[in-house]
Design a protein around this motif. Structure first.
Motif, short mmCIF file in Angstrom:
data_model
loop_
_atom_site.label_atom_id
_atom_site.label_comp_id
_atom_site.label_asym_id
_atom_site.label_seq_id
_atom_site.Cartn_x
_atom_site.Cartn_y
_atom_site.Cartn_z
N UNK A 87 2.60 -0.37 -3.84
CA UNK A 87 3.25 -1.48 -4.01
C UNK A 87 2.12 -2.50 -3.62
N UNK A 88 2.31 -3.67 -4.24
CA UNK A 88 1.24 -4.75 -4.02
C UNK A 88 2.11 -6.08 -3.25
N UNK A 89 3.21 -6.15 -3.60
CA UNK A 89 3.86 -7.05 -2.99
C UNK A 89 3.69 -8.44 -3.35
N UNK A 124 -4.33 -12.79 -8.11
CA UNK A 124 -4.20 -11.89 -9.12
C UNK A 124 -3.22 -12.36 -9.99
N UNK A 125 -2.40 -13.03 -9.82
CA UNK A 125 -1.58 -13.51 -10.99
C UNK A 125 -2.27 -14.01 -12.13
N UNK A 155 0.84 -1.15 -0.12
CA UNK A 155 -0.10 -0.16 0.13
C UNK A 155 0.76 1.12 -0.08
N UNK A 156 2.21 1.16 0.31
CA UNK A 156 2.94 2.28 0.11
C UNK A 156 3.03 2.94 -1.37
N UNK A 168 2.17 -6.79 -12.06
CA UNK A 168 1.28 -6.80 -11.10
C UNK A 168 1.89 -6.69 -9.88
N UNK A 169 3.06 -6.00 -9.41
CA UNK A 169 3.79 -6.08 -8.26
C UNK A 169 3.35 -4.61 -7.74
N UNK A 170 3.09 -3.52 -8.61
CA UNK A 170 2.49 -2.46 -8.15
C UNK A 170 1.12 -2.16 -8.89
N UNK A 171 0.31 -1.50 -8.12
CA UNK A 171 -1.11 -1.12 -9.02
C UNK A 171 -0.86 0.67 -9.28
N UNK A 172 -1.48 1.11 -10.45
CA UNK A 172 -1.22 2.55 -10.60
C UNK A 172 -2.73 2.89 -10.38
#
Lengths: 210, 210
Positions: A73-75, B148-149, A31-32, A61-65
């Motif tokens: 960040x999704x992590x 998600x993936x 969420x950062x 898909x590691x971050x969401x815009x």
DNA sequence: CAAGAAAAACATGTATACAATAAAACAAAA
DNA sequence: TTTTGTTTTATTGTATACATGTTTTTCTTG
């Protein structure tokens, strides 16, 4: 942490690798907000390479815009990794299936070489080199499947669970077992036995998961 | 062809959609270099949105980027589409499996609604709306799989074979059959019968392929 | 003091300018 | 004529300036 222009890679690629690694290592809370200007200053580059790296991370898909807001960040969580193993087991099975049917001589030679080196490093208990060869073995099979889409998806997934795979290979017992499994898969592909290659690969992935 | 700033979407997104469509329609020969400045002039925007769109296309493997040289179009061939169907059959099967286990009330309501509308438009033989609902049905299942993936991969693949799916749904006979299959999948998910949902979905995808 | 409007601060989206790199064209020498 | 080295040109990589939109703060007003 400053980046060097002297590096052969583009700044975008360097930033991408750094951010990706930081996220996968869990260095950012979920969420950062990743603020472009802040990252740019921290890494000593302009916003452009930062933006391009973030675009790539978004596609993985590691971050969401969020438009006009920024990227968070999704992590990647524990259950995520379990699910990814399930997906890999399906897809790598199919890759092995196609590889058995479609592999060419050059790729076959490559596999033969990789397997030979694996044997050597297994007796030497060299986990570092084995991890490298493991990646190489799977990558060659992806390539031999001759399906761009599959190769593309699996390469990405492979990296995501890299840490999990590393730790698996550091267990000596698992090392031997893994090499045996690679051998069996190799032989099935060599014999162009697609169904068997698929089943062996599926079993192999599930074993790594444990 | 000029783009409008008045559009709610970002220029990057508009350019991306346009280029993606052009490539999938086969408007560019494989291997053609997509030159940023040329595209920028043609589309009436600056290089920045072009670059960002190309980055996205690269991540989806529709173009290949050669560092310091440019990007060339890869397109998508007939055998590629066959392979993608095979991959989708594996992954959508898994998605249906997980959806049957993990779906929540809201998503269930959504599916119920979609199915009801499908019935209506099937009797009316409205191919356009059926195509839309078909996408919606599958998308909801991706979301319900809660991975998600998987959702991410399938959404991308789904778009790649959109044309093939459209043409399939324009055959009236196939329309009825397809709706029946959707019904069966829906019921399996509703009954939380994961294995059955998976098998029905796998069969459904293979039928569309034909 | 509370609520809402205005404005400032801040972040992203886009355009453009400049730098670095690789291909192409060309010239000179063997 | 072929080869090699140099110059030119075209294109991407990066930095920066400006535009647009969103959030937060501040100030006004009841």
């Amino acid at each position: 942490m400053k980046f060097d222009v002297g590096d052969k890679q583009s700044l975008t690629a360097q930033v991408y690798k750094q951010l990706r690694n930081d996220i996968l290592e869990g260095r950012y809370e979920t969420g950062t907000f990743l603020v472009e200007t802040k990252l740019a200053e921290e890494l000593g580059v302009s916003r452009t390479p930062i933006r391009e790296a973030l675009k790539q991370l978004e596609l993985e898909d590691l971050v969401i815009s969020i438009p006009n807001r920024g990227v968070t960040v999704q992590g990647i969580s524990k259950p995520d990794i379990d699910d990814i193993f399930t997906i890999r087991h399906l897809l790598e099975g199919q890759a092995a299936y196609w590889a058995a049917q479609r592999i060419n001589q050059e790729q076959m030679d490559q596999l033969t070489e990789t397997i030979a080196l694996m044997d050597m490093y297994t007796t030497k208990n060299d986990a570092g080199n084995l991890a490298r060869l493991d990646s190489q073995f799977h990558d060659t099979i992806f390539a031999a499947s001759n399906c761009r889409t599959l190769k593309h998806i699996l390469t990405s997934l492979h990296q995501n669970v890299q840490r999990a795979r590393r730790s698996s290979l550091s267990i000596p017992e698992r090392t031997h077992k893994s090499t045996e499994e690679h051998h069996a898969i190799f032989e099935a592909i060599q014999a162009h036995d697609a169904q068997r290659a698929k089943e062996l690969m599926e079993a192999h992935i599930m074993n790594v998961k444990k």
